[in-house]
Scaffold this active site. Sequence first.
Site, PDB file in Angstrom:
ATOM      1  N   TRP A  96       0.805  -1.225   0.000  1.00 59.25           N
ATOM      2  CA  TRP A  96       0.000   0.000   0.000  1.00 59.25           C
ATOM      3  C   TRP A  96       0.838   1.274   0.000  1.00 59.25           C
ATOM      4  O   TRP A  96       0.309   2.357  -0.105  1.00 59.25           O
ATOM      5  CB  TRP A  96      -0.957  -0.017   1.191  1.00 59.25           C
ATOM      6  CG  TRP A  96      -2.269  -0.655   0.855  1.00 59.25           C
ATOM      7  CD1 TRP A  96      -2.474  -1.602  -0.100  1.00 59.25           C
ATOM      8  CD2 TRP A  96      -3.548  -0.384   1.444  1.00 59.25           C
ATOM      9  NE1 TRP A  96      -3.803  -1.945  -0.137  1.00 59.25           N
ATOM     10  CE2 TRP A  96      -4.479  -1.208   0.806  1.00 59.25           C
ATOM     11  CE3 TRP A  96      -3.984   0.454   2.460  1.00 59.25           C
ATOM     12  CZ2 TRP A  96      -5.838  -1.207   1.133  1.00 59.25           C
ATOM     13  CZ3 TRP A  96      -5.317   0.462   2.796  1.00 59.25           C
ATOM     14  CH2 TRP A  96      -6.242  -0.354   2.135  1.00 59.25           C
ATOM     15  N   LYS A  97       2.139   1.140   0.222  1.00 57.96           N
ATOM     16  CA  LYS A  97       3.022   2.316   0.282  1.00 57.96           C
ATOM     17  C   LYS A  97       2.433   3.351   1.248  1.00 57.96           C
ATOM     18  O   LYS A  97       1.839   2.981   2.253  1.00 57.96           O
ATOM     19  CB  LYS A  97       3.257   2.877  -1.124  1.00 57.96           C
ATOM     20  CG  LYS A  97       3.710   1.790  -2.107  1.00 57.96           C
ATOM     21  CD  LYS A  97       4.216   2.312  -3.403  1.00 57.96           C
ATOM     22  CE  LYS A  97       4.633   1.152  -4.293  1.00 57.96           C
ATOM     23  NZ  LYS A  97       5.278   1.572  -5.509  1.00 57.96           N
TER      24      LYS A  97
ATOM     25  N   HIS B  31      12.796  -1.973  -0.408  1.00 60.19           N
ATOM     26  CA  HIS B  31      12.022  -1.512  -1.568  1.00 60.19           C
ATOM     27  C   HIS B  31      12.788  -0.365  -2.221  1.00 60.19           C
ATOM     28  O   HIS B  31      13.432   0.433  -1.538  1.00 60.19           O
ATOM     29  CB  HIS B  31      10.630  -1.051  -1.119  1.00 60.19           C
ATOM     30  CG  HIS B  31       9.740  -0.766  -2.287  1.00 60.19           C
ATOM     31  ND1 HIS B  31       9.814   0.400  -3.001  1.00 60.19           N
ATOM     32  CD2 HIS B  31       8.782  -1.525  -2.881  1.00 60.19           C
ATOM     33  CE1 HIS B  31       8.921   0.348  -3.988  1.00 60.19           C
ATOM     34  NE2 HIS B  31       8.293  -0.807  -3.944  1.00 60.19           N
TER      35      HIS B  31
ATOM     36  N   GLU C  38      11.929  -6.391  -8.453  1.00 59.17           N
ATOM     37  CA  GLU C  38      11.141  -5.250  -8.918  1.00 59.17           C
ATOM     38  C   GLU C  38      12.053  -4.293  -9.689  1.00 59.17           C
ATOM     39  O   GLU C  38      12.718  -3.431  -9.074  1.00 59.17           O
ATOM     40  CB  GLU C  38      10.524  -4.505  -7.733  1.00 59.17           C
ATOM     41  CG  GLU C  38       9.562  -5.337  -6.927  1.00 59.17           C
ATOM     42  CD  GLU C  38       8.558  -4.449  -6.198  1.00 59.17           C
ATOM     43  OE1 GLU C  38       7.366  -4.572  -6.477  1.00 59.17           O
ATOM     44  OE2 GLU C  38       8.984  -3.623  -5.386  1.00 59.17           O
TER      45      GLU C  38
ATOM     46  N   SER D 206       4.163  -2.639 -11.845  1.00 57.54           N
ATOM     47  CA  SER D 206       3.067  -2.421 -12.793  1.00 57.54           C
ATOM     48  C   SER D 206       2.223  -3.669 -13.088  1.00 57.54           C
ATOM     49  O   SER D 206       1.799  -3.893 -14.230  1.00 57.54           O
ATOM     50  CB  SER D 206       3.594  -1.805 -14.100  1.00 57.54           C
ATOM     51  OG  SER D 206       4.074  -0.505 -13.843  1.00 57.54           O
TER      52      SER D 206
ATOM     53  N   GLY E  29       1.553  -3.032  -6.258  1.00 64.38           N
ATOM     54  CA  GLY E  29       1.421  -1.726  -5.613  1.00 64.38           C
ATOM     55  C   GLY E  29       0.039  -1.141  -5.819  1.00 64.38           C
ATOM     56  O   GLY E  29      -0.926  -1.503  -5.144  1.00 64.38           O
TER      57      GLY E  29
END
Length: 232
Positions: A8-9, A85, A152, A194, A215
Amino acid sequence: MKILVGNWKSNGTLKEKKQLLTALNKLKTKAKIVLCLPFTLLYGEKTKISIGAQDISLHPNGAYTGDISGAMLKAAGVKYVIVGHSERRKYHHGTNAIVKSKATTAIQNGIIPVVCIGESESEHKNGKAKSVIKKMLLESVPDNGDFIVAYEPRWAIGTNITPTKTEIESIHKVIFETLHKMNHARIPILYGGSINATNAQNFINLNYVDGLMIGRASLKSETFLPIIKNIN
Ligand code: PGA
């Protein structure tokens, strides 16, 4: 079993979390679902989804203003934590050594770290992805214990651009082989960057792909559930 990690950042309210968890709790799936929430949303109701955090302090409880320790995460019921991340590496000086220490701290607290690695756009264009990935793995993953690796590529995060299936498979093979040489067998390797309901189906069944990290599309049930429903 495939693993889907939602990230969820710096997004989300309690109301939005409850809405998504209600939808996820009703869903029948064979996949393991992990939702990595911001610190403000970690405590909460019982759910069949595993809850994860997005960072962990290098320090134990104590005089470290602003830090959230492993013990605190464990007490909140956190089972997973994202470390390294690319956004933490970029905006918070997350070096490989710090990522490794955080992953080790997580394991010491009974939390499974999801160690993220990925090359930049220029490294990708200059054919350096594999060597960059190997170095990141050698320097970022913990020496022992259970962990997950998420590949990623930085140029695929938040851009709606993804590598091709062939590119993903060949990088994941390098990750698999490197981990094997490091005596880390059976470490799940996720792809992230993405992901949406359409491309998830293309990527999830590739060789060496054990799951996905998602994400933007994990923020709402309308975009997250269709991804999960397509996983066998
Ligand atoms: P995205 O983010 O799915 O929005 O590209 C992925 C991530 O950063 O984990």
